[in-house]
Every structure is written in C-alpha cells, then in structure tokens.
Motif scaffolding. Structure first.
Motif, PDB file in Angstrom:
ATOM      1  N   PHE A 184       3.405   7.161 -20.234  1.00 35.69           N
ATOM      2  CA  PHE A 184       3.485   7.565 -18.839  1.00 35.69           C
ATOM      3  C   PHE A 184       4.849   7.137 -18.311  1.00 35.69           C
ATOM      4  CE2 PHE A 184       1.697   6.652 -14.329  1.00 35.69           C
ATOM      5  CZ  PHE A 184       2.300   7.801 -13.847  1.00 35.69           C
ATOM      6  N   PHE A 185       5.738   8.116 -18.170  1.00 36.72           N
ATOM      7  CA  PHE A 185       7.086   7.848 -17.660  1.00 36.72           C
ATOM      8  C   PHE A 185       7.085   8.084 -16.166  1.00 36.72           C
ATOM      9  CE2 PHE A 185      11.465   9.434 -16.711  1.00 36.72           C
ATOM     10  CZ  PHE A 185      12.122   8.238 -16.916  1.00 36.72           C
ATOM     11  N   TRP A 186       7.249   7.002 -15.417  1.00 36.79           N
ATOM     12  CA  TRP A 186       7.226   7.103 -13.960  1.00 36.79           C
ATOM     13  C   TRP A 186       8.563   7.584 -13.427  1.00 36.79           C
ATOM     14  CZ3 TRP A 186       3.455   6.410 -10.242  1.00 36.79           C
ATOM     15  CH2 TRP A 186       3.908   6.362  -8.920  1.00 36.79           C
ATOM     16  N   GLY A 187       9.626   7.002 -13.918  1.00 36.40           N
ATOM     17  CA  GLY A 187      10.957   7.361 -13.447  1.00 36.40           C
ATOM     18  C   GLY A 187      11.956   6.289 -13.832  1.00 36.40           C
ATOM     19  N   ASP A 188      13.213   6.636 -13.817  1.00 39.46           N
ATOM     20  CA  ASP A 188      14.281   5.731 -14.230  1.00 39.46           C
ATOM     21  C   ASP A 188      14.447   4.613 -13.199  1.00 39.46           C
ATOM     22  OD1 ASP A 188      16.579   4.475 -15.049  1.00 39.46           O
ATOM     23  OD2 ASP A 188      17.759   6.301 -15.285  1.00 39.46           O
ATOM     24  N   PRO A 189      14.177   3.363 -13.568  1.00 42.87           N
ATOM     25  CA  PRO A 189      14.295   2.264 -12.612  1.00 42.87           C
ATOM     26  C   PRO A 189      15.725   1.945 -12.229  1.00 42.87           C
ATOM     27  CG  PRO A 189      13.801   1.417 -14.794  1.00 42.87           C
ATOM     28  CD  PRO A 189      13.699   2.908 -14.882  1.00 42.87           C
ATOM     29  N   THR A 190      16.693   2.445 -12.980  1.00 41.67           N
ATOM     30  CA  THR A 190      18.082   2.214 -12.593  1.00 41.67           C
ATOM     31  C   THR A 190      18.464   3.072 -11.394  1.00 41.67           C
ATOM     32  OG1 THR A 190      18.916   3.912 -14.123  1.00 41.67           O
ATOM     33  CG2 THR A 190      18.721   1.677 -14.975  1.00 41.67           C
ATOM     34  N   HIS A 191      17.669   4.086 -11.098  1.00 40.40           N
ATOM     35  CA  HIS A 191      17.894   4.925  -9.917  1.00 40.40           C
ATOM     36  C   HIS A 191      17.126   4.392  -8.711  1.00 40.40           C
ATOM     37  CE1 HIS A 191      19.563   8.754 -11.928  1.00 40.40           C
ATOM     38  NE2 HIS A 191      19.627   7.766 -12.784  1.00 40.40           N
ATOM     39  N   ALA A 218      10.998   3.092 -29.867  1.00 42.53           N
ATOM     40  CA  ALA A 218      11.289   4.530 -29.814  1.00 42.53           C
ATOM     41  C   ALA A 218      11.485   5.017 -28.380  1.00 42.53           C
ATOM     42  CB  ALA A 218      10.161   5.308 -30.490  1.00 42.53           C
ATOM     43  N   LEU A 219      10.620   4.575 -27.476  1.00 45.25           N
ATOM     44  CA  LEU A 219      10.716   5.111 -26.110  1.00 45.25           C
ATOM     45  C   LEU A 219      11.986   4.633 -25.416  1.00 45.25           C
ATOM     46  CD1 LEU A 219       9.826   2.966 -23.603  1.00 45.25           C
ATOM     47  CD2 LEU A 219       7.626   3.177 -24.731  1.00 45.25           C
ATOM     48  N   CYS A 220      12.466   3.443 -25.782  1.00 43.78           N
ATOM     49  CA  CYS A 220      13.696   2.972 -25.161  1.00 43.78           C
ATOM     50  C   CYS A 220      14.908   3.752 -25.640  1.00 43.78           C
ATOM     51  CB  CYS A 220      13.890   1.469 -25.434  1.00 43.78           C
ATOM     52  SG  CYS A 220      12.870   0.418 -24.382  1.00 43.78           S
ATOM     53  N   GLU A 221      14.817   4.350 -26.816  1.00 41.14           N
ATOM     54  CA  GLU A 221      15.901   5.193 -27.306  1.00 41.14           C
ATOM     55  C   GLU A 221      15.853   6.579 -26.670  1.00 41.14           C
ATOM     56  OE1 GLU A 221      15.939   5.444 -31.507  1.00 41.14           O
ATOM     57  OE2 GLU A 221      16.278   3.294 -31.838  1.00 41.14           O
ATOM     58  N   ALA A 222      14.630   7.004 -26.274  1.00 37.83           N
ATOM     59  CA  ALA A 222      14.448   8.373 -25.820  1.00 37.83           C
ATOM     60  C   ALA A 222      14.422   8.528 -24.311  1.00 37.83           C
ATOM     61  CB  ALA A 222      13.147   8.928 -26.405  1.00 37.83           C
ATOM     62  N   LEU A 223      14.002   7.491 -23.596  1.00 33.20           N
ATOM     63  CA  LEU A 223      13.838   7.580 -22.145  1.00 33.20           C
ATOM     64  C   LEU A 223      14.741   6.575 -21.437  1.00 33.20           C
ATOM     65  CD1 LEU A 223       9.945   7.980 -22.083  1.00 33.20           C
ATOM     66  CD2 LEU A 223      11.627   9.731 -21.463  1.00 33.20           C
ATOM     67  N   PRO A 224      15.226   6.907 -20.261  1.00 38.06           N
ATOM     68  CA  PRO A 224      16.181   6.017 -19.571  1.00 38.06           C
ATOM     69  C   PRO A 224      15.497   4.820 -18.930  1.00 38.06           C
ATOM     70  CG  PRO A 224      15.680   7.919 -18.203  1.00 38.06           C
ATOM     71  CD  PRO A 224      14.992   8.161 -19.517  1.00 38.06           C
ATOM     72  N   GLY A 262       0.796  -1.216   0.000  1.00 39.56           N
ATOM     73  CA  GLY A 262       0.000   0.000   0.000  1.00 39.56           C
ATOM     74  C   GLY A 262       0.829   1.266   0.000  1.00 39.56           C
ATOM     75  N   SER A 263       2.162   1.145  -0.093  1.00 40.58           N
ATOM     76  CA  SER A 263       3.002   2.329  -0.060  1.00 40.58           C
ATOM     77  C   SER A 263       3.166   2.899  -1.455  1.00 40.58           C
ATOM     78  CB  SER A 263       4.382   1.984   0.516  1.00 40.58           C
ATOM     79  OG  SER A 263       5.030   1.036  -0.296  1.00 40.58           O
ATOM     80  N   THR A 264       3.513   4.159  -1.524  1.00 44.69           N
ATOM     81  CA  THR A 264       3.709   4.818  -2.801  1.00 44.69           C
ATOM     82  C   THR A 264       5.184   5.062  -3.024  1.00 44.69           C
ATOM     83  OG1 THR A 264       1.591   5.919  -2.608  1.00 44.69           O
ATOM     84  CG2 THR A 264       3.152   6.837  -4.171  1.00 44.69           C
ATOM     85  N   ALA A 265       5.711   4.511  -4.098  1.00 46.19           N
ATOM     86  CA  ALA A 265       7.111   4.743  -4.432  1.00 46.19           C
ATOM     87  C   ALA A 265       7.209   6.069  -5.163  1.00 46.19           C
ATOM     88  CB  ALA A 265       7.633   3.615  -5.319  1.00 46.19           C
ATOM     89  N   LYS A 266       8.123   6.926  -4.720  1.00 44.65           N
ATOM     90  CA  LYS A 266       8.289   8.214  -5.371  1.00 44.65           C
ATOM     91  C   LYS A 266       9.285   8.074  -6.526  1.00 44.65           C
ATOM     92  CE  LYS A 266       7.232  10.990  -1.296  1.00 44.65           C
ATOM     93  NZ  LYS A 266       7.689  12.074  -0.392  1.00 44.65           N
ATOM     94  N   PRO A 267       8.936   8.620  -7.698  1.00 40.29           N
ATOM     95  CA  PRO A 267       9.810   8.483  -8.850  1.00 40.29           C
ATOM     96  C   PRO A 267      11.114   9.237  -8.653  1.00 40.29           C
ATOM     97  CG  PRO A 267       8.050  10.026  -9.315  1.00 40.29           C
ATOM     98  CD  PRO A 267       7.737   9.405  -7.997  1.00 40.29           C
ATOM     99  N   THR A 268      12.187   8.638  -9.110  1.00 40.25           N
ATOM    100  CA  THR A 268      13.486   9.298  -9.034  1.00 40.25           C
ATOM    101  C   THR A 268      14.167   9.200 -10.381  1.00 40.25           C
ATOM    102  OG1 THR A 268      14.577   7.257  -8.326  1.00 40.25           O
ATOM    103  CG2 THR A 268      13.763   8.714  -6.606  1.00 40.25           C
ATOM    104  N   GLY A 269      15.014  10.148 -10.679  1.00 42.29           N
ATOM    105  CA  GLY A 269      15.738  10.127 -11.929  1.00 42.29           C
ATOM    106  C   GLY A 269      14.832  10.444 -13.101  1.00 42.29           C
ATOM    107  N   GLY A 270      15.385  10.374 -14.332  1.00 45.91           N
ATOM    108  CA  GLY A 270      14.558  10.570 -15.510  1.00 45.91           C
ATOM    109  C   GLY A 270      14.620  11.995 -16.020  1.00 45.91           C
ATOM    110  N   THR A 271      13.502  12.445 -16.591  1.00 49.69           N
ATOM    111  CA  THR A 271      13.472  13.739 -17.249  1.00 49.69           C
ATOM    112  C   THR A 271      12.466  14.657 -16.596  1.00 49.69           C
ATOM    113  OG1 THR A 271      12.964  14.863 -19.318  1.00 49.69           O
ATOM    114  CG2 THR A 271      11.807  12.820 -18.910  1.00 49.69           C
ATOM    115  N   ASP A 272      12.794  15.951 -16.547  1.00 51.04           N
ATOM    116  CA  ASP A 272      11.841  16.915 -16.032  1.00 51.04           C
ATOM    117  C   ASP A 272      11.353  17.822 -17.157  1.00 51.04           C
ATOM    118  OD1 ASP A 272      14.071  18.379 -16.563  1.00 51.04           O
ATOM    119  OD2 ASP A 272      14.257  19.272 -14.573  1.00 51.04           O
TER     120      ASP A 272
END
Length: 266
Positions: free
Chosen positions: A147-154, A257-263, A56-66
């Motif tokens: 819908f880009f949540w955030g970079d999972p490598t971070h 395409a999205l894998c080339e553009a988003l981390p 039930g917890s919410t993971a906050k997105p980290t990394g990625g693009t702003d």
C-alpha cells in the motif's frame, strides 16, 4: 493504542506486471505444478485500521506514482518462508491492483472491527495491490500486500499516515485473541525491531484452524504485509513442516525491493 482496522479506498491503479513462473514442489497444482493463486481463507469483512491519526484529520497523499505498484517493488520469493520447499512463482506475475479498501490478511483473519471516526483517515493512498502464490488448503499460501500512500519527501503527512496504518495493523494482530474467539498470538520480533513478526492461530466456524505467520513493515511512503498461512482440519498440522529464515531476513526482503522501486525510503 487500540487495535485497528483496515485500510482504505483510493484510486484503482494499473499494475506493472512481471513475468516468469516457477514450479511448485510437485505436480499437484494446475499448470504443471506452478503455484496457484488461492482464495483467501478465513477472511472477515474488510475493515479499516484505527489509531495514530493526527487530530482526526486526513492527510492527502502527494507525489509518488500514478501507474500502480511497479513489478520490481515485490519482494524476491527467496526471502519468503517455505520458498525452499515450494519455489513460489514470482509475486509480480500474480499481482493484482486493489480498488477500494485494502484487505490486510491479519485484520481480516482477526475480524478486527471497523473503528468509528477514523474511516476517512484510511481512504487515501496512491497505489495498492496484492499478490498471492501457493496451493492453498493445508499447504502454505504466501501473500504480499503493498500500500503506497505517497512520497513522504513531498509531504510529511504521507509518512505519518503510513506510520499510523502500520501501528494499527500491528496492534490488530497482537490483539487478535480479543477479536477472534479462541485465537492465539505469539510475537517473535523484538520490541525495537523495524518490523512485526508474529504467529497467529484462529479457529474457524467449520472446525478447521488457520495458522498464519504474519510480517508487517513500512518504508518511506509504503506499508508492506507478508502473510503465509495454511488451513487444517481440527487437530491436524499443515502438510509441510514450517521452514523460514530468521525474521530479520524476511523483514529486509520485504523492504529491499520496494525501496528500489518506490520513492521516499531513507
């Protein structure tokens, strides 16, 4: 897991908008037959998907693009069903950032109810946008939602969040007959496929019927939905016969395409 609901509110992002346009199958639309952005048909109030949460917890997105969804993240229209007939305009040129909850077409059309207790799980995300092309009505409209949540490598939580949303959207489509009276669903993708492909028909209150070809996949920290639909009068068929490449080619086109553009893609 039970059927689910919509996604989320997050920071409204600016969009890198692409260029170019393409001609439609004839001169029936505005702008010399270019594909126009239609109003969504048969959409229900926005709802958020459920299921797949961790405690039930919410993971906050980290990394990625702003800076929003980059123009090059949108799939090539040649991979979209019916492009051979319509020559859809580039998605990036028609993309708009989404502020507030993301209205996934599959959930809207199926009137998926908002689950209690998991709303906060779907209020994260770094960038989200959608692009619609087509003529509307009884001709096929195509819409991709990213819908880009955030970079999972971070943060592994980003990948878990996207996986949960993906599963919930899949289930909402599969369970459409439970939430939309008279709806039919035919899943065409294999159980072990890295994407969902399904055909859904949903009767509308005015007597018309929406036929939706729905594709859903996720890669790295991004979930992608491609919806291609037409609305017809009772007993009628879409104006143009359905033509589509194999499901696997559509799914690959959504992620390439999205894998080339988003981390975050493997």
């Amino acid at each position: 897991m039970r059927s689910t609901r919509l996604v989320t509110s997050a920071t409204a992002a600016l969009l890198c908008v692409g260029v170019l346009s393409a001609c439609g199958p004839d001169n029936g639309g505005e702008g010399g037959g270019k594909t126009a952005t239609p109003a969504p048909t048969g959409a229900a109030p926005t709802a958020a998907p459920t299921g797949g949460s961790t405690g039930g917890s919410t993971a906050k997105p980290t990394g990625g693009t702003d800076k929003g969804i980059p123009a090059k993240a949108w799939m090539d229209t040649k991979s979209i069903p019916m492009d051979e007939t319509y020559h859809y305009a580039p998605l990036a040129a028609n993309a708009k950032p989404v502020s507030g909850p993301v209205g996934f077409k599959g959930m809207e059309l199926c009137h998926s109810p908002l689950p209690k207790g998991e709303e906060d799980f779907f209020t994260g995300g770094t960038a989200k946008a959608k692009a619609s092309v087509g003529f509307g009505g009884d001709r096929w409209t195509a819409q991709q939602t990213l819908f880009f949540w955030g970079d999972p490598t971070h943060s592994s939580g980003n990948g878990q969040s996207v996986g949960a949303i993906r599963r919930d959207l899949d289930e909402a489509v599969k369970d459409c007959a439970k939430t939309a009276p008279g709806a039919t669903v035919k899943v065409t993708s294999a159980n072990d496929a890295p994407f969902l492909a399904a055909t859904v028909t949903v009767p509308q209150p005015d007597g018309s019927t929406v036929t939706l070809h729905e594709y859903v996949t996720n890669a790295g920290g991004t979930i992608s939905e491609l919806s291609v639909w037409a609305t017809t009068k009772a007993g009628a068929q879409p104006k143009d016969a359905w033509k589509a490449p194999e499901d696997k080619y559509v799914g690959t086109g959504m992620t390439a395409a999205l894998c080339e553009a988003l981390p975050g893609c493997d």
